[in-house]
Design an enzyme around this catalytic site. Sequence first.
Site, PDB file in Angstrom:
ATOM      1  N   ASP A  52      58.191  54.485  26.722  1.00 26.33           N
ATOM      2  CA  ASP A  52      58.370  55.945  27.565  1.00 26.33           C
ATOM      3  C   ASP A  52      59.894  56.563  27.118  1.00 26.33           C
ATOM      4  O   ASP A  52      60.595  56.520  25.980  1.00 26.33           O
ATOM      5  CB  ASP A  52      58.658  56.275  28.964  1.00 26.33           C
ATOM      6  CG  ASP A  52      58.222  57.131  29.681  1.00 26.33           C
ATOM      7  OD1 ASP A  52      58.429  58.551  29.543  1.00 26.33           O
ATOM      8  OD2 ASP A  52      56.944  57.753  29.870  1.00 26.33           O
ATOM      9  N   PRO A  60      68.031  55.722  43.533  1.00 25.20           N
ATOM     10  CA  PRO A  60      67.914  54.382  44.947  1.00 25.20           C
ATOM     11  C   PRO A  60      66.869  53.815  44.895  1.00 25.20           C
ATOM     12  O   PRO A  60      66.259  52.644  45.673  1.00 25.20           O
ATOM     13  CB  PRO A  60      68.460  54.954  45.605  1.00 25.20           C
ATOM     14  CG  PRO A  60      68.226  56.644  45.336  1.00 25.20           C
ATOM     15  CD  PRO A  60      69.036  56.786  43.734  1.00 25.20           C
ATOM     16  N   ASP A  84      69.134  61.676  30.813  1.00 23.81           N
ATOM     17  CA  ASP A  84      69.130  63.176  30.583  1.00 23.81           C
ATOM     18  C   ASP A  84      67.662  62.935  30.582  1.00 23.81           C
ATOM     19  O   ASP A  84      67.189  64.310  30.516  1.00 23.81           O
ATOM     20  CB  ASP A  84      69.145  62.954  28.755  1.00 23.81           C
ATOM     21  CG  ASP A  84      70.758  63.171  29.185  1.00 23.81           C
ATOM     22  OD1 ASP A  84      71.665  63.413  29.520  1.00 23.81           O
ATOM     23  OD2 ASP A  84      71.357  62.053  27.499  1.00 23.81           O
ATOM     24  N   HIS A  87      61.135  62.186  32.050  1.00 25.94           N
ATOM     25  CA  HIS A  87      59.882  61.207  32.651  1.00 25.94           C
ATOM     26  C   HIS A  87      59.797  59.474  32.486  1.00 25.94           C
ATOM     27  O   HIS A  87      59.105  59.253  33.644  1.00 25.94           O
ATOM     28  CB  HIS A  87      59.492  61.697  30.539  1.00 25.94           C
ATOM     29  CG  HIS A  87      57.434  61.433  31.317  1.00 25.94           C
ATOM     30  ND1 HIS A  87      57.178  60.452  30.934  1.00 25.94           N
ATOM     31  CD2 HIS A  87      56.522  62.463  31.593  1.00 25.94           C
ATOM     32  CE1 HIS A  87      55.700  60.651  30.228  1.00 25.94           C
ATOM     33  NE2 HIS A  87      55.488  61.808  31.160  1.00 25.94           N
ATOM     34  N   ILE A 108      60.372  57.684  47.249  1.00 23.08           N
ATOM     35  CA  ILE A 108      59.570  57.636  46.830  1.00 23.08           C
ATOM     36  C   ILE A 108      59.480  55.784  46.207  1.00 23.08           C
ATOM     37  O   ILE A 108      59.475  54.714  46.014  1.00 23.08           O
ATOM     38  CB  ILE A 108      59.902  57.544  45.234  1.00 23.08           C
ATOM     39  CG1 ILE A 108      59.040  58.880  45.211  1.00 23.08           C
ATOM     40  CG2 ILE A 108      57.990  57.221  44.079  1.00 23.08           C
ATOM     41  CD1 ILE A 108      58.557  59.883  44.910  1.00 23.08           C
ATOM     42  N   ASN A 184      46.152  66.194  28.403  1.00 23.68           N
ATOM     43  CA  ASN A 184      46.291  67.202  28.825  1.00 23.68           C
ATOM     44  C   ASN A 184      45.801  68.079  28.309  1.00 23.68           C
ATOM     45  O   ASN A 184      46.553  68.818  28.678  1.00 23.68           O
ATOM     46  CB  ASN A 184      47.623  67.246  29.238  1.00 23.68           C
ATOM     47  CG  ASN A 184      48.238  66.108  30.096  1.00 23.68           C
ATOM     48  OD1 ASN A 184      47.391  65.388  30.795  1.00 23.68           O
ATOM     49  ND2 ASN A 184      49.722  65.946  30.280  1.00 23.68           N
ATOM     50  N   SER A 246      49.867  61.140  32.687  1.00 26.67           N
ATOM     51  CA  SER A 246      51.343  60.416  32.833  1.00 26.67           C
ATOM     52  C   SER A 246      50.818  60.049  34.016  1.00 26.67           C
ATOM     53  O   SER A 246      50.640  58.209  33.908  1.00 26.67           O
ATOM     54  CB  SER A 246      52.468  61.429  32.591  1.00 26.67           C
ATOM     55  OG  SER A 246      52.378  61.546  30.936  1.00 26.67           O
TER      56      SER A 246
END
Length: 396
Positions: A52, A60, A84, A87, A108, A184, A246
């Site tokens: 990727d 964290p 930067d 994704h 998450i 997509n 994705s």
Amino acid sequence: MAALLCAVSSVHPAPPAAADSIRDHQWALSAFDAEATEKLSSGRGVTVAVVDTGVDGTHPDLTGNVLPGKSFLAGGGRADRETDSVHGTAMASLIAGHGHGPGNSAGIKGLAPGAKILPLRVNVDGNLQFGSVKGVAEAIRYAAEHGASVINLSLASPSSARVLEESVRYARQKGAVVVAGAGNDGTDTPNYPASLPGVVSVGAVDVSGKIWAKSNYGSNTLVAAPGVDNYSAGLNHQYQTESGTSDATAYVSAAAALLRAKFPHLTAGQIANRLVKTAKLPDSVAGGKLPDKHYGYGFIRPYRALAEDIPAGARNGPLPGSAPSASPEDAGSAAGPGQETTTVKDGSVFVVRGVVGAAGIGLLGALAVGVIRRRRPVVPPPPVSGRQPPGPDFRQ
């Protein structure tokens, strides 16, 4: 070929102050009953390669779960300090995020929090540099040679190349489960590497189990997974929401990692067999011919894939072979309809992402020749009562 970054932007931000409520917005975890699933397997001992844009291993929710990796772009170097491009960090968090704070209850959490991420940087989003098919092929081969038993490819190109097909075949020979997004565009246009023989091609569904309108259905879709309005890790240790195949690909890779950890002796095809045998179609299309052109065999149910008594079956399982120079795992299997690839000298790859909303980070909009960076104000997510979303339980 000209490259496009598939990123149709829309804002559903989640600022750092709302990190403790992010988990309640991860509807896929509730649908999968991730707490019960983790008791069966956390993916510990399994390495998932994320081919990727690189990963921010200092987030964290990811610290300790990200290996140094490698960049295949000019200059090389490691791929675990990406600041930067978001994704790859987002995909890594859906796979192996562990949260943070007391009891890791904030932020998450991925479906396979015990797994390790091997970040392999092949794309740069947010500017005019993009990875080539050759770079992706090199990364796939590197992943297979450096201990990754699952390879996540949340990227796609309308064209393939022999070098890409050969790298996938090599990864299969090494026993890796190769997972890729169908695309997509909401069309039946095949994308690669999802359409290559032996790749687990993934479509996206929403909270109700309905296929996402923009999920491609021409890439030999095998299964589907949550791909709409997912919260994930963002840049600057923040969060974002997004939709696309994705995300669905990341969740299938995570499920494969869970299975790899619990059933280490199964082949890639037999891992895919468990996912297929326990997948479910929505009632609206149940009873039809399988695989369904939109859903494949249905949306994955990781708990059942781990818990049910399923014969191992043939080494190749439901995956088509990767002839002509097939591995022992592929022996006796022929490529199915639509498995041909368009060979080009080299092609460009774009990230398979649909609708993206970011918290205090550059937003990405696709143009014919580039990407515009934008910033938007942030708004805290609404409170959530309970963690079980409407619609079907993906465990049952």
